[in-house]
Design an enzyme around this catalytic site. Sequence first.
Site, PDB file in Angstrom:
ATOM      1  NE  ARG A 103      -1.578  39.543 115.846  1.00 23.62           N
ATOM      2  CZ  ARG A 103      -1.803  39.864 114.704  1.00 23.62           C
ATOM      3  NH1 ARG A 103      -2.690  40.609 113.975  1.00 23.62           N
ATOM      4  NH2 ARG A 103      -0.736  39.613 113.762  1.00 23.62           N
TER       5      ARG A 103
ATOM      6  N   GLY B 295      -0.309  43.127 103.925  1.00 19.05           N
ATOM      7  CA  GLY B 295       0.458  43.989 103.096  1.00 19.05           C
ATOM      8  C   GLY B 295      -0.350  44.103 101.863  1.00 19.05           C
TER       9      GLY B 295
ATOM     10  CB  THR C  45       9.396  39.115 107.519  1.00 19.57           C
ATOM     11  OG1 THR C  45       9.225  40.379 107.101  1.00 19.57           O
ATOM     12  CG2 THR C  45       8.248  38.496 108.337  1.00 19.57           C
TER      13      THR C  45
ATOM     14  CG  ASN D 216       3.398  40.282 100.600  1.00 16.78           C
ATOM     15  OD1 ASN D 216       3.586  39.093  99.981  1.00 16.78           O
ATOM     16  ND2 ASN D 216       3.796  40.498 101.805  1.00 16.78           N
TER      17      ASN D 216
ATOM     18  CD  GLU E 208       3.903  44.726 105.915  1.00 15.72           C
ATOM     19  OE1 GLU E 208       3.307  44.119 106.788  1.00 15.72           O
ATOM     20  OE2 GLU E 208       3.898  44.257 104.829  1.00 15.72           O
TER      21      GLU E 208
HETATM   22  C1  UD1 Z   1       3.664  39.480 107.092  1.00 18.43           C
HETATM   23  C2  UD1 Z   1       3.961  40.539 105.953  1.00 18.43           C
HETATM   24  C3  UD1 Z   1       2.689  41.034 105.271  1.00 18.43           C
HETATM   25  C4  UD1 Z   1       1.854  39.833 104.622  1.00 18.43           C
HETATM   26  C5  UD1 Z   1       1.416  38.896 105.903  1.00 18.43           C
HETATM   27  C6  UD1 Z   1       0.525  37.575 105.628  1.00 18.43           C
HETATM   28  C7  UD1 Z   1       5.920  41.370 106.471  1.00 18.43           C
HETATM   29  C8  UD1 Z   1       6.505  42.571 107.113  1.00 18.43           C
HETATM   30  N1  UD1 Z   1       4.652  41.500 106.527  1.00 18.43           N
HETATM   31  O1  UD1 Z   1       2.774  40.258 107.921  1.00 18.43           O
HETATM   32  O2  UD1 Z   1       3.106  41.792 104.024  1.00 18.43           O
HETATM   33  O3  UD1 Z   1       0.674  40.293 104.004  1.00 18.43           O
HETATM   34  O4  UD1 Z   1       2.811  38.544 106.706  1.00 18.43           O
HETATM   35  O5  UD1 Z   1       1.444  36.829 104.446  1.00 18.43           O
HETATM   36  O6  UD1 Z   1       6.776  40.645 106.368  1.00 18.43           O
HETATM   37  N2  UD1 Z   1       8.510  35.850 111.662  1.00 18.43           N
HETATM   38  C9  UD1 Z   1       9.793  35.359 111.990  1.00 18.43           C
HETATM   39  N3  UD1 Z   1      10.754  36.296 112.600  1.00 18.43           N
HETATM   40  C10 UD1 Z   1      10.344  37.642 112.777  1.00 18.43           C
HETATM   41  C11 UD1 Z   1       9.123  37.689 112.465  1.00 18.43           C
HETATM   42  C12 UD1 Z   1       8.094  37.019 111.923  1.00 18.43           C
HETATM   43  O7  UD1 Z   1      10.143  34.260 111.939  1.00 18.43           O
HETATM   44  O8  UD1 Z   1      11.260  38.424 113.390  1.00 18.43           O
HETATM   45  C13 UD1 Z   1       7.902  35.017 110.974  1.00 18.43           C
HETATM   46  C14 UD1 Z   1       6.625  34.446 111.997  1.00 18.43           C
HETATM   47  O9  UD1 Z   1       6.779  33.467 112.779  1.00 18.43           O
HETATM   48  C15 UD1 Z   1       5.293  34.281 110.977  1.00 18.43           C
HETATM   49  C16 UD1 Z   1       5.932  35.029 109.759  1.00 18.43           C
HETATM   50  O10 UD1 Z   1       7.156  35.255 110.091  1.00 18.43           O
HETATM   51  O11 UD1 Z   1       5.348  32.881 110.653  1.00 18.43           O
HETATM   52  C17 UD1 Z   1       4.953  36.228 109.448  1.00 18.43           C
HETATM   53  O12 UD1 Z   1       5.029  36.916 110.746  1.00 18.43           O
HETATM   54  P1  UD1 Z   1       3.689  38.018 111.396  1.00 18.43           P
HETATM   55  O13 UD1 Z   1       4.289  38.563 112.217  1.00 18.43           O
HETATM   56  O14 UD1 Z   1       2.631  36.844 111.251  1.00 18.43           O
HETATM   57  O15 UD1 Z   1       3.429  38.871 109.926  1.00 18.43           O
HETATM   58  P2  UD1 Z   1       2.364  39.598 109.405  1.00 18.43           P
HETATM   59  O16 UD1 Z   1       2.122  40.820 110.409  1.00 18.43           O
HETATM   60  O17 UD1 Z   1       1.258  38.606 109.213  1.00 18.43           O
END
Ligand code: UD1
Length: 423
Positions: free
Chosen positions: A17, A143, A82, A173, A158
């Site tokens: 995004r 979440g 994550t 969260n 989520e």
């Molecule tokens: C996540 C949380 C959500 C929380 C939000 C804000 C999960 C499933 N959801 O959602 O509950 O409210 O953050 O804190 O965890 N990343 C990786 N590898 C992956 C996916 C993501 O390293 O495969 C990293 C991304 O680079 C980022 C972070 O994890 O820094 C969060 O990922 P993002 O996709 O932004 O999650 P949200 O949808 O924000």
Amino acid sequence: MIQGPVAIILAAGHGKRMKSDKAKVLHEVCGRPMIRYVVDAAFGAGAKTAIVVVGYGADQVRSCLEGTPDVHFATQVQQLGTGDAVRACQPLLEGYSGPALVLVGDEPLIRPEPLSDLLQRHKQDKAACLLGTAIVPDPTGFGRILRDSAGRFLRIVEERDCNPEERKITEVNPSCYVFELPSLWDALDKLDTRNAQGEYYLTDAPQWLESMNRKVVALPVLEPDDILGVNTRQHLSQAHAIMQARIQDRLMTDGVSIVDPRNTYIDGRASIGQDTVILPFTVITGDVKIGSNCRIGPFAHIRPGTELESGVEVGAFVEVNRSHMETGATARHLAYLGDAHLGANVNVGATAVTANFDGKNKSRTVIGPGTMVGSGAVLVAPVNIGANVTIGANAVVTRGQEVPDGTTVVGVPARSLPKNPGV
Ligand code: UD1
Ligand code: MG
């Protein structure tokens, strides 16, 4: 051997995004990549080792943090969620038992204090998971935290998986967890991808730990500002505004006057002394040092590597770059000072410049104390100008010149005026 507490920082995602070629965590807030703030907060909270999970733009993220002591990297080959990202750290943490503070790299405003509280609580509570939560006015994008009627933590849902009732929950969260290792690995083994995004969600891990009769506690220790997650350019500018307000608040508390905070930009690494006044539309970037009783701006640009001693004045449309101005030196209007050293009480006239770049190399200009640099003078570096020199208006002091103490030089190229023109 890895030293604990360990911090795991998730930074493998692309951040689609943002519409950028760059990994999301490398976008800058107040002059520093987001990931650096999160790493600093983790160490500030008491982590002894940080493991940054990289994936998209891995090389860029690694080189951004290169050389930071106690930072290790784990690679997540495919961005499967994550939960999968945390699992990528397992080989590095083989044999480690103790707390792991898990954070996300896209929340640059996270402060060390609430994280250190969480780590303290973890010591006392002996929980398998301590979840930091926040109660926010607008929970969109986060979440949600589900609790039972007695207020005990049930699970995280989520947003995309929420029903309309769950969507209304304002306790969210922020992705600030303390997990006990190795318990966490057992929970990660249970994760599946049966959810709206088809990903391994870390957010399911607390619930799995509960189901294994391990203690999970959710504590609302975070403030809404701490947890602003940057997913878009709009979020990035919001993060910037909050960070800038924090930086300026700290400076004002320390005795600096900032006349118009919203029209001033100051880098968080700058230090500024007491009773200095910063006038509107001033931009201060990098690790600049400004002493006490200075007057900066309006419309001044102070750039990295600059040191201004006490009582210095830098006025309208003056740019100072990698330069040192000793006590009482002034450049009040329209000047460029680059790679220069100005002695005490040097006065730089309007539109005077140091020509420090010849197209290939940057060179230095040294100006002795008490010297007057006339309006429109050009000092072609390298030049060495003595103390108490007078440089005439529009003079061009050519490269390599040494101007002796107490002399007056004028013209193009600048030449000495006889001390007693009558003789
Ligand atoms: C996540 C949380 C959500 C929380 C939000 C804000 C999960 C499933 N959801 O959602 O509950 O409210 O953050 O804190 O965890 N990343 C990786 N590898 C992956 C996916 C993501 O390293 O495969 C990293 C991304 O680079 C980022 C972070 O994890 O820094 C969060 O990922 P993002 O996709 O932004 O999650 P949200 O949808 O924000
Ligand atoms: Mg996010």
